[in-house]
Write a protein that holds these residues in place. Structure first.
Motif, PDB file in Angstrom:
ATOM      1  N   LEU A 140       0.811  -1.206   0.000  1.00 20.11           N
ATOM      2  CA  LEU A 140       0.000   0.000   0.000  1.00 20.11           C
ATOM      3  C   LEU A 140       0.847   1.260   0.000  1.00 20.11           C
ATOM      4  O   LEU A 140       0.382   2.313  -0.440  1.00 20.11           O
ATOM      5  CB  LEU A 140      -0.926  -0.007   1.221  1.00 20.11           C
ATOM      6  CG  LEU A 140      -2.076  -1.027   1.187  1.00 20.11           C
ATOM      7  CD1 LEU A 140      -2.742  -1.105   2.543  1.00 20.11           C
ATOM      8  CD2 LEU A 140      -3.082  -0.666   0.103  1.00 20.11           C
ATOM      9  N   ASP A 141       2.077   1.142   0.480  1.00 15.86           N
ATOM     10  CA  ASP A 141       2.950   2.322   0.533  1.00 15.86           C
ATOM     11  C   ASP A 141       3.804   2.480  -0.725  1.00 15.86           C
ATOM     12  O   ASP A 141       4.600   3.414  -0.815  1.00 15.86           O
ATOM     13  CB  ASP A 141       3.858   2.261   1.765  1.00 15.86           C
ATOM     14  CG  ASP A 141       4.849   1.104   1.706  1.00 15.86           C
ATOM     15  OD1 ASP A 141       4.603   0.140   0.943  1.00 15.86           O
ATOM     16  OD2 ASP A 141       5.868   1.160   2.417  1.00 15.86           O
ATOM     17  N   ASP A 142       3.625   1.569  -1.700  1.00 16.49           N
ATOM     18  CA  ASP A 142       4.436   1.659  -2.918  1.00 16.49           C
ATOM     19  C   ASP A 142       3.718   1.004  -4.097  1.00 16.49           C
ATOM     20  O   ASP A 142       4.273   0.156  -4.791  1.00 16.49           O
ATOM     21  CB  ASP A 142       5.802   1.005  -2.693  1.00 16.49           C
ATOM     22  CG  ASP A 142       6.785   1.296  -3.820  1.00 16.49           C
ATOM     23  OD1 ASP A 142       6.650   2.357  -4.472  1.00 16.49           O
ATOM     24  OD2 ASP A 142       7.678   0.468  -4.062  1.00 16.49           O
ATOM     25  N   LEU A 143       2.493   1.407  -4.339  1.00 15.85           N
ATOM     26  CA  LEU A 143       1.704   0.816  -5.413  1.00 15.85           C
ATOM     27  C   LEU A 143       2.276   1.126  -6.792  1.00 15.85           C
ATOM     28  O   LEU A 143       2.062   0.376  -7.745  1.00 15.85           O
ATOM     29  CB  LEU A 143       0.254   1.315  -5.335  1.00 15.85           C
ATOM     30  CG  LEU A 143      -0.529   0.859  -4.101  1.00 15.85           C
ATOM     31  CD1 LEU A 143      -1.853   1.602  -4.024  1.00 15.85           C
ATOM     32  CD2 LEU A 143      -0.757  -0.650  -4.121  1.00 15.85           C
ATOM     33  N   MET A 144       3.026   2.220  -6.907  1.00 17.59           N
ATOM     34  CA  MET A 144       3.540   2.663  -8.201  1.00 17.59           C
ATOM     35  C   MET A 144       5.019   2.334  -8.402  1.00 17.59           C
ATOM     36  O   MET A 144       5.651   2.838  -9.321  1.00 17.59           O
ATOM     37  CB  MET A 144       3.332   4.180  -8.355  1.00 17.59           C
ATOM     38  CG  MET A 144       1.906   4.617  -8.224  1.00 17.59           C
ATOM     39  SD  MET A 144       0.862   4.044  -9.581  1.00 17.59           S
ATOM     40  CE  MET A 144      -0.753   4.520  -8.929  1.00 17.59           C
ATOM     41  N   PHE A 145       5.587   1.525  -7.527  1.00 21.15           N
ATOM     42  CA  PHE A 145       6.994   1.120  -7.638  1.00 21.15           C
ATOM     43  C   PHE A 145       7.925   2.336  -7.671  1.00 21.15           C
ATOM     44  O   PHE A 145       8.800   2.452  -8.518  1.00 21.15           O
ATOM     45  CB  PHE A 145       7.204   0.217  -8.859  1.00 21.15           C
ATOM     46  CG  PHE A 145       6.636  -1.159  -8.654  1.00 21.15           C
ATOM     47  CD1 PHE A 145       7.422  -2.185  -8.178  1.00 21.15           C
ATOM     48  CD2 PHE A 145       5.294  -1.405  -8.893  1.00 21.15           C
ATOM     49  CE1 PHE A 145       6.891  -3.448  -7.943  1.00 21.15           C
ATOM     50  CE2 PHE A 145       4.748  -2.664  -8.676  1.00 21.15           C
ATOM     51  CZ  PHE A 145       5.550  -3.691  -8.196  1.00 21.15           C
ATOM     52  N   GLU A 146       7.706   3.208  -6.718  1.00 20.36           N
ATOM     53  CA  GLU A 146       8.583   4.367  -6.558  1.00 20.36           C
ATOM     54  C   GLU A 146       9.677   4.102  -5.533  1.00 20.36           C
ATOM     55  O   GLU A 146      10.721   4.755  -5.565  1.00 20.36           O
ATOM     56  CB  GLU A 146       7.752   5.588  -6.138  1.00 20.36           C
ATOM     57  CG  GLU A 146       6.739   6.005  -7.192  1.00 20.36           C
ATOM     58  CD  GLU A 146       5.748   7.030  -6.712  1.00 20.36           C
ATOM     59  OE1 GLU A 146       5.441   7.951  -7.480  1.00 20.36           O
ATOM     60  OE2 GLU A 146       5.277   6.906  -5.560  1.00 20.36           O
ATOM     61  N   ARG A 147       9.459   3.139  -4.646  1.00 21.99           N
ATOM     62  CA  ARG A 147      10.429   2.830  -3.592  1.00 21.99           C
ATOM     63  C   ARG A 147      11.179   1.533  -3.842  1.00 21.99           C
ATOM     64  O   ARG A 147      12.260   1.326  -3.305  1.00 21.99           O
ATOM     65  CB  ARG A 147       9.718   2.745  -2.235  1.00 21.99           C
ATOM     66  CG  ARG A 147       8.982   4.011  -1.834  1.00 21.99           C
ATOM     67  CD  ARG A 147       8.368   3.862  -0.454  1.00 21.99           C
ATOM     68  NE  ARG A 147       7.641   5.062  -0.060  1.00 21.99           N
ATOM     69  CZ  ARG A 147       7.068   5.235   1.121  1.00 21.99           C
ATOM     70  NH1 ARG A 147       7.143   4.274   2.033  1.00 21.99           N
ATOM     71  NH2 ARG A 147       6.421   6.351   1.397  1.00 21.99           N
ATOM     72  N   ARG A 148      10.605   0.649  -4.618  1.00 23.21           N
ATOM     73  CA  ARG A 148      11.231  -0.646  -4.899  1.00 23.21           C
ATOM     74  C   ARG A 148      11.479  -0.765  -6.394  1.00 23.21           C
ATOM     75  O   ARG A 148      10.782  -0.123  -7.190  1.00 23.21           O
ATOM     76  CB  ARG A 148      10.343  -1.794  -4.400  1.00 23.21           C
ATOM     77  CG  ARG A 148       8.922  -1.691  -4.886  1.00 23.21           C
ATOM     78  CD  ARG A 148       8.017  -2.780  -4.336  1.00 23.21           C
ATOM     79  NE  ARG A 148       6.624  -2.400  -4.551  1.00 23.21           N
ATOM     80  CZ  ARG A 148       5.601  -3.256  -4.522  1.00 23.21           C
ATOM     81  NH1 ARG A 148       5.816  -4.550  -4.303  1.00 23.21           N
ATOM     82  NH2 ARG A 148       4.369  -2.829  -4.711  1.00 23.21           N
ATOM     83  N   SER A 240      -9.183  -4.050   6.703  1.00 19.40           N
ATOM     84  CA  SER A 240      -8.510  -2.752   6.811  1.00 19.40           C
ATOM     85  C   SER A 240      -7.695  -2.464   5.562  1.00 19.40           C
ATOM     86  O   SER A 240      -7.692  -1.333   5.050  1.00 19.40           O
ATOM     87  CB  SER A 240      -7.622  -2.696   8.054  1.00 19.40           C
ATOM     88  OG  SER A 240      -6.591  -3.671   7.983  1.00 19.40           O
ATOM     89  N   ALA A 241      -7.020  -3.490   5.022  1.00 18.48           N
ATOM     90  CA  ALA A 241      -6.240  -3.297   3.801  1.00 18.48           C
ATOM     91  C   ALA A 241      -7.155  -3.060   2.600  1.00 18.48           C
ATOM     92  O   ALA A 241      -6.852  -2.233   1.726  1.00 18.48           O
ATOM     93  CB  ALA A 241      -5.343  -4.505   3.546  1.00 18.48           C
ATOM     94  N   VAL A 242      -8.279  -3.764   2.552  1.00 22.90           N
ATOM     95  CA  VAL A 242      -9.239  -3.577   1.463  1.00 22.90           C
ATOM     96  C   VAL A 242      -9.732  -2.131   1.441  1.00 22.90           C
ATOM     97  O   VAL A 242      -9.759  -1.476   0.394  1.00 22.90           O
ATOM     98  CB  VAL A 242     -10.428  -4.547   1.603  1.00 22.90           C
ATOM     99  CG1 VAL A 242     -11.581  -4.139   0.679  1.00 22.90           C
ATOM    100  CG2 VAL A 242      -9.999  -5.977   1.301  1.00 22.90           C
ATOM    101  N   GLU A 243     -10.107  -1.627   2.601  1.00 15.96           N
ATOM    102  CA  GLU A 243     -10.619  -0.262   2.662  1.00 15.96           C
ATOM    103  C   GLU A 243      -9.527   0.758   2.353  1.00 15.96           C
ATOM    104  O   GLU A 243      -9.780   1.777   1.696  1.00 15.96           O
ATOM    105  CB  GLU A 243     -11.233   0.000   4.036  1.00 15.96           C
ATOM    106  CG  GLU A 243     -12.519  -0.759   4.269  1.00 15.96           C
ATOM    107  CD  GLU A 243     -13.559  -0.466   3.195  1.00 15.96           C
ATOM    108  OE1 GLU A 243     -13.833   0.719   2.932  1.00 15.96           O
ATOM    109  OE2 GLU A 243     -14.091  -1.429   2.604  1.00 15.96           O
ATOM    110  N   ALA A 244      -8.323   0.491   2.820  1.00 18.56           N
ATOM    111  CA  ALA A 244      -7.214   1.420   2.540  1.00 18.56           C
ATOM    112  C   ALA A 244      -6.919   1.472   1.054  1.00 18.56           C
ATOM    113  O   ALA A 244      -6.712   2.557   0.483  1.00 18.56           O
ATOM    114  CB  ALA A 244      -5.968   0.986   3.320  1.00 18.56           C
TER     115      ALA A 244
END
Length: 253
Positions: A140-148, A240-244
């Motif tokens: 959830l913190d890197d859906l666009m592959f900006e960190r990995r 919680s992950a689904v809603e996030a």
């Protein structure tokens, strides 16, 4: 007199998508193919025959999907979200989004959001999100592959996990529409080859579960299926992950 039902199918220029579209047409539905390459889609329509037409849409673009909805006339009974890509190198859309996430995930949810009103007018509205058992790696913190580092297999797995999670999210919000996800069969295709896989089933075998959900399945919603049977989905159970994830996707709408 019962009117002819209408189905809107994305990804119909692919092996499984064409088989889904053909199966719907053979069952007497009016089928609309939404594709970024109208020329390729028209070739598919000619091979299928019957009442099959083509609409031009770029599924990685919110504006293009909105334009498709504005052009739409008449009812819609079935939406099949099947389009998927897996580019080997990271690509960005005109909106600056990682293309695989934009097409495979936001394309699904934007199509559903735009067409929810017309689907709701159908007494048997169904949405089939073609996902996969090959799912996981969602961050959830890197859906666009900006960190990995971008890896097309990891990005694909993430997108299919997202499809399954967002199916549950949308099913809760649109209870009058049957919204389900599924794993199709394992078919040799442009997509599977770009991921380094082969495929041992025919396109028709691959399309069997999506077609069953579109045409024959008992009315359930928010579920995940494989081989025409419901399977437990651990991703959808993480509320919680689904809603996030749903809230994140809404920011790009």
């Amino acid at each position: 007199m019962t009117r002819m039902e209408t189905a809107l199918v994305t990804g119909a220029t692919g092996a499984i998508g064409e088989a889904i579209a053909r199966g719907l047409a053979q069952r007497g539905l009016r089928v609309v193919l939404a594709a970024r390459s109208p020329k390729s889609a028209r070739a598919v329509a000619e091979r299928i025959g019957g009442d099959v037409s083509v609409e031009d849409v770029e599924l990685g673009s919110a504006a293009s999907i909105s334009a498709l909805r504005q052009r739409w006339r008449g009812p819609l009974d079935v939406l099949v979200n099947d389009a998927a890509i897996a580019p080997r190198k990271k690509e960005l859309t005109e909106e600056g989004l990682e293309r695989q996430f934009a097409v495979n995930v936001l394309g699904y949810t934007r199509m559903l959001a735009r067409f929810a009103d017309v689907l709701a007018e159908s007494p048997r509205a169904r949405v089939v999100n073609v996902a996969s058992y090959w799912a996981g790696d969602l961050r959830l913190d890197d859906l666009m592959f900006e960190r990995r580092p971008y890896d097309n297999d990891t990005a694909y797995r993430q997108s299919k996990q997202a499809n399954r999670m967002l199916t549950a999210a949308w099913a809760e919000r649109l209870p009058n529409i049957a919204i389900n996800a599924c794993h199709p069969g394992d078919v040799r295709s442009t997509l599977s080859l770009s991921l380094g896989f082969g495929g041992h089933e025919t396109p028709e075998q691959g399309a069997a579960t999506p077609l069953w959900l579109a045409l024959e399945a008992p009315r359930v919603t928010g579920k995940y299926f494989a081989r025409c049977r419901e399977e437990s989905c651990r991703f959808a159970r993480d509320r919680s992950a689904v809603e996030a994830l749903y809230e994140i996707c809404q920011r790009f709408d």
